[in-house]
Design a protein around this motif. Structure first.
Motif, PDB file in Angstrom:
ATOM      1  N   LEU A 262     130.264  34.138  88.122  1.00 17.33           N
ATOM      2  CA  LEU A 262     129.010  34.624  87.549  1.00 17.33           C
ATOM      3  C   LEU A 262     129.270  35.488  86.317  1.00 17.33           C
ATOM      4  O   LEU A 262     128.565  35.378  85.298  1.00 17.33           O
ATOM      5  CB  LEU A 262     128.244  35.424  88.600  1.00 17.33           C
ATOM      6  CG  LEU A 262     126.821  35.871  88.240  1.00 17.33           C
ATOM      7  CD1 LEU A 262     125.957  34.666  87.928  1.00 17.33           C
ATOM      8  CD2 LEU A 262     126.215  36.671  89.376  1.00 17.33           C
ATOM      9  N   SER A 263     130.283  36.340  86.396  1.00 18.03           N
ATOM     10  CA  SER A 263     130.630  37.170  85.243  1.00 18.03           C
ATOM     11  C   SER A 263     131.111  36.315  84.073  1.00 18.03           C
ATOM     12  O   SER A 263     130.778  36.582  82.911  1.00 18.03           O
ATOM     13  CB  SER A 263     131.715  38.181  85.652  1.00 18.03           C
ATOM     14  OG  SER A 263     131.995  39.070  84.599  1.00 18.03           O
ATOM     15  N   ALA A 264     131.884  35.273  84.375  1.00 19.02           N
ATOM     16  CA  ALA A 264     132.365  34.374  83.324  1.00 19.02           C
ATOM     17  C   ALA A 264     131.206  33.618  82.681  1.00 19.02           C
ATOM     18  O   ALA A 264     131.171  33.435  81.454  1.00 19.02           O
ATOM     19  CB  ALA A 264     133.392  33.401  83.897  1.00 19.02           C
ATOM     20  N   LEU A 265     130.246  33.173  83.472  1.00 18.51           N
ATOM     21  CA  LEU A 265     129.073  32.487  82.911  1.00 18.51           C
ATOM     22  C   LEU A 265     128.265  33.418  82.020  1.00 18.51           C
ATOM     23  O   LEU A 265     127.747  33.002  80.974  1.00 18.51           O
ATOM     24  CB  LEU A 265     128.196  31.958  84.045  1.00 18.51           C
ATOM     25  CG  LEU A 265     128.746  30.750  84.820  1.00 18.51           C
ATOM     26  CD1 LEU A 265     127.849  30.427  86.008  1.00 18.51           C
ATOM     27  CD2 LEU A 265     128.877  29.543  83.911  1.00 18.51           C
ATOM     28  N   GLY A 266     128.163  34.681  82.435  1.00 21.16           N
ATOM     29  CA  GLY A 266     127.479  35.652  81.582  1.00 21.16           C
ATOM     30  C   GLY A 266     128.177  35.815  80.246  1.00 21.16           C
ATOM     31  O   GLY A 266     127.538  35.876  79.191  1.00 21.16           O
ATOM     32  N   ALA A 267     129.513  35.888  80.286  1.00 23.29           N
ATOM     33  CA  ALA A 267     130.277  36.027  79.039  1.00 23.29           C
ATOM     34  C   ALA A 267     130.176  34.782  78.167  1.00 23.29           C
ATOM     35  O   ALA A 267     130.374  34.848  76.952  1.00 23.29           O
ATOM     36  CB  ALA A 267     131.746  36.313  79.363  1.00 23.29           C
ATOM     37  N   LEU A 268     129.855  33.647  78.791  1.00 27.80           N
ATOM     38  CA  LEU A 268     129.765  32.394  78.040  1.00 27.80           C
ATOM     39  C   LEU A 268     128.395  32.187  77.401  1.00 27.80           C
ATOM     40  O   LEU A 268     128.290  31.557  76.338  1.00 27.80           O
ATOM     41  CB  LEU A 268     130.084  31.224  78.974  1.00 27.80           C
ATOM     42  CG  LEU A 268     130.185  29.830  78.362  1.00 27.80           C
ATOM     43  CD1 LEU A 268     131.318  29.772  77.341  1.00 27.80           C
ATOM     44  CD2 LEU A 268     130.400  28.792  79.449  1.00 27.80           C
ATOM     45  N   PHE A 269     127.339  32.763  78.017  1.00 29.02           N
ATOM     46  CA  PHE A 269     125.981  32.464  77.556  1.00 29.02           C
ATOM     47  C   PHE A 269     125.191  33.674  77.059  1.00 29.02           C
ATOM     48  O   PHE A 269     124.147  33.482  76.442  1.00 29.02           O
ATOM     49  CB  PHE A 269     125.184  31.787  78.684  1.00 29.02           C
ATOM     50  CG  PHE A 269     125.691  30.420  79.042  1.00 29.02           C
ATOM     51  CD1 PHE A 269     125.505  29.346  78.191  1.00 29.02           C
ATOM     52  CD2 PHE A 269     126.379  30.213  80.231  1.00 29.02           C
ATOM     53  CE1 PHE A 269     125.981  28.092  78.509  1.00 29.02           C
ATOM     54  CE2 PHE A 269     126.861  28.952  80.563  1.00 29.02           C
ATOM     55  CZ  PHE A 269     126.662  27.893  79.701  1.00 29.02           C
ATOM     56  N   ILE A 270     125.627  34.887  77.350  1.00 30.42           N
ATOM     57  CA  ILE A 270     124.881  36.067  76.907  1.00 30.42           C
ATOM     58  C   ILE A 270     125.386  36.487  75.523  1.00 30.42           C
ATOM     59  O   ILE A 270     126.540  36.920  75.386  1.00 30.42           O
ATOM     60  CB  ILE A 270     125.031  37.229  77.905  1.00 30.42           C
ATOM     61  CG1 ILE A 270     124.460  36.822  79.259  1.00 30.42           C
ATOM     62  CG2 ILE A 270     124.315  38.471  77.393  1.00 30.42           C
ATOM     63  CD1 ILE A 270     124.615  37.873  80.339  1.00 30.42           C
TER      64      ILE A 270
ATOM     65  N   SER B 239     128.873  42.499  83.091  1.00 33.72           N
ATOM     66  CA  SER B 239     130.223  42.334  83.637  1.00 33.72           C
ATOM     67  C   SER B 239     130.688  43.596  84.343  1.00 33.72           C
ATOM     68  O   SER B 239     131.402  43.528  85.359  1.00 33.72           O
ATOM     69  CB  SER B 239     131.201  41.959  82.515  1.00 33.72           C
ATOM     70  OG  SER B 239     131.228  42.967  81.511  1.00 33.72           O
ATOM     71  N   GLY B 240     130.295  44.767  83.843  1.00 34.48           N
ATOM     72  CA  GLY B 240     130.650  46.016  84.511  1.00 34.48           C
ATOM     73  C   GLY B 240     130.018  46.127  85.877  1.00 34.48           C
ATOM     74  O   GLY B 240     130.660  46.568  86.847  1.00 34.48           O
ATOM     75  N   ALA B 241     128.748  45.731  85.996  1.00 33.98           N
ATOM     76  CA  ALA B 241     128.059  45.777  87.291  1.00 33.98           C
ATOM     77  C   ALA B 241     128.714  44.828  88.290  1.00 33.98           C
ATOM     78  O   ALA B 241     128.909  45.172  89.465  1.00 33.98           O
ATOM     79  CB  ALA B 241     126.580  45.421  87.109  1.00 33.98           C
ATOM     80  N   LEU B 242     129.089  43.626  87.835  1.00 34.02           N
ATOM     81  CA  LEU B 242     129.740  42.681  88.735  1.00 34.02           C
ATOM     82  C   LEU B 242     131.158  43.124  89.084  1.00 34.02           C
ATOM     83  O   LEU B 242     131.634  42.868  90.204  1.00 34.02           O
ATOM     84  CB  LEU B 242     129.765  41.288  88.100  1.00 34.02           C
ATOM     85  CG  LEU B 242     128.399  40.620  87.937  1.00 34.02           C
ATOM     86  CD1 LEU B 242     128.546  39.251  87.301  1.00 34.02           C
ATOM     87  CD2 LEU B 242     127.697  40.484  89.285  1.00 34.02           C
TER      88      LEU B 242
END
Length: 403
Positions: free
Chosen positions: A293-301, A311-314
Motif C-alpha cells: 500500500l505504501s509503495a502504491l502511494g509512492a507510485l500514484f500520489i 508513508s509515515g503513517a503506514l
C-alpha cells in the motif's frame, strides 16, 4: 425458537452488534486522516489523467471488466453456526424462509461496491464519450437486476455442488456480466436481450439442480466461518480480537534465504523471531499489505507532503503492529525450556522489526523513482519511513519497560 425468521432476526442483531464493536476501533481519526489524504490525492491524479485521456481509450471494456468482477462475487451471508447441523434438521423443510432473509441481506450489503465503482467510472465514460445518458441509466438498472440474479445463482450453485468448482461458475457469470455491460455502454441494445436470456437460463439451471440436493450445512457453515475470520483478521490490525485463530505456513523458500542454524553460532531468539515473522500468516501478510500500500502511494500520489504523511503513517502502523504481534502469544513458549537469557527476546524483536522496516523503506524508495525520477523526494520518503519506524521501535520499547 421454532420460527426461522425470528432466529435470523436475533442472529442478524448479534452480527451487526459484533461488527459495530470492532469497527469503532477501525474507523478512528487516524484512519480518517489517511483516507482523506489518499482519496484526495487519488481523485486529483484521476482528474488530471482524465484531461489527457485519448478519445479512443477502451473505457467501455475497462468498465465492463471492473464492474463484472464486482458483480460476480456474491457469496451468501448465511450466519449459520456449527450447531445448526443438528438443531436445524427438524426445521429443514422451512429453511427456505431463513435462506430468503439471508439472500436479501447479501444482496443489499454487496450492492454498494459495484455502484461505487460505477460512479468512479462515470467521469472516464464521459471523458471518452462512451454511452449516452439513457444507456448510463440503463446500465445502472441492469446492475441491480444482475446482482440480484447473481446472489441467487451463486447460492444455488453452492447448494447443488457443495462449493466445488465455484470459480468456474464465477468465470461464466463474469463473462456474461461483462458482455452485458460492454454492449450496453457501446449501444448494442439488440444483444442485451440475448445475453439476459442466457443469464436467466443459467440461473434457472442451477435453481433446478439445487432442488435435487440436500442442504450442504458443512459447506455454508465453513463459508460463514471463513468470512467472519477475514473480518476478525482485518479488525485485528487495529485492536486485539479474541476470536482470531492464527495460521502458520511452512514457507519452503526460507531455506534458500536463511542459513541453517549452527550449534553455538546461532542466536536462538533471533532465529526464532525471524521464523515466527515469516511463517505466521497474519504477521507476514500484514507487513506485505502495508508495504504494498505504501509503495502504491509512492507510485500514484504526486504531492510530496501527502506521500510523506501517507508513508509515515503506514510505517508507524507496520512497526507498532509487528512489535505487538511478535510480543504476543501464549504464556508458555518452547524457547523457555532452553538455557537462554530472558532479556534477549525483546532485543531480537526490535532487530527483526528494524530489518523489515528498512526493507520497506527500500521498496517504497525504489517505487517512488518511477513517479519522481532521480530526485530528493524518493530518498526523503525512505528517510521518513526509517525515522518513523525507529521512533516507534524506541518509544514502544520504553513503554513496555515502563509497564
Amino acid at each position: 425458537m421454532n420460527n426461522l425468521r425470528e432466529i435470523w432476526g436475533s442472529r442478524f442483531v448479534h452480527y451487526i452488534t459484533e461488527l459495530q464493536k470492532y469497527l469503532k476501533y477501525v474507523f478512528t481519526g487516524h484512519l480518517a486522516i489517511v483516507l482523506v489524504f489518499t482519496i484526495g490525492a487519488g481523485g486529483y491524479a484521476y482528474s488530471e489523467w482524465l484531461k489527457e485521456v485519448p478519445a479512443e481509450f477502451p473505457a467501455a471494456l475497462l468498465a465492463a471488466i471492473v464492474l463484472g468482477a464486482a458483480l460476480v462475487f456474491s457469496a451468501p451471508v448465511t450466519l449459520l453456526k456449527p450447531a445448526d447441523t443438528v438443531y436445524f434438521l427438524p426445521l429443514e423443510n422451512k429453511l427456505g424462509m431463513y435462506i430468503k432473509q439471508s439472500l436479501r441481506w447479501t444482496f443489499f450489503s454487496q450492492l454498494p461496491l459495484p455502484f461505487l465503482l460505477y460512479i468512479i467510472a462515470l467521469p472516464l465514460l464521459a471523458a471518452t464519450g462512451t454511452g449516452t445518458r439513457t444507456e448510463i441509466v440503463s446500465i445502472a438498472i441492469l446492475m441491480v437486476l444482475v446482482k440480484r440474479v447473481f446472489v441467487v445463482t451463486e447460492y444455488n450453485f453452492r447448494h447443488a455442488c457443495e462449493g466445488r468448482n465455484v470459480w468456474t461458475d464465477r468465470a461464466i457469470r463474469f463473462v456474461l456480466a461483462g458482455l452485458l455491460i460492454f454492449n450496453g455502454l457501446v449501444g448494442n441494445m439488440l444483444l442485451l436481450p440475448v445475453i439476459a436470456v442466457l443469464l436467466g437460463l443459467y440461473s434457472f439451471h442451477w435453481a433446478k439442480q439445487r432442488k435435487e440436493k440436500p442442504f450442504p450445512y458443512d459447506h455454508f457453515i465453513e463459508l460463514e466461518q471463513n468470512r467472519m475470520m477475514r473480518f476478525y483478521r482485518f479488525a485485528n490490525y487495529f485492536t486485539d480480537v479474541p476470536h482470531l485463530k492464527g495460521s502458520v505456513s511452512r514457507r519452503g523458500w526460507i531455506g534458500l534465504v536463511f542459513d541453517a542454524p549452527k550449534f553455538g553460532q546461532t542466536v536462538p531468539q533471533s532465529y526464532l523471531v525471524r521464523r515466527t515473522f515469516i511463517r505466521t500468516d497474519d504477521i507476514f501478510w500484514l507487513w506485505i499489505r502495508l508495504t504494498a500500500l505504501s509503495a502504491l502511494g509512492a507510485l500514484f500520489i504526486p504531492f510530496p507532503i501527502v506521500i510523506f504523511v501517507f508513508s509515515g503513517a503506514l510505517a508507524f502502523a507496520s512497526a507498532v503492529q509487528l512489535i505487538h504481534a511478535l510480543r504476543a502469544g501464549d504464556e508458555f513458549r518452547m524457547d523457555m525450556l532452553f538455557p537462554e537469557q530472558e532479556d534477549t527476546r525483546p532485543a531480537a524483536i526490535k532487530k527483526m522489526v528494524r530489518t523489515v522496516q528498512w526493507i520497506q523503506a527500500a521498496v517504497v524508495t525504489v517505487t517512488a523513482l518511477f513517479l519522481y525520477g532521480m530526485a530528493a523526494t524518493p530518498l526523503l520518503i525512505g528517510a521518513v519511513i526509517i525515522i518513523i519506524s525507529e521512533a516507534t521501535i524506541h518509544l514502544t520499547g520504553e513503554k513496555e519497560e515502563f509497564e
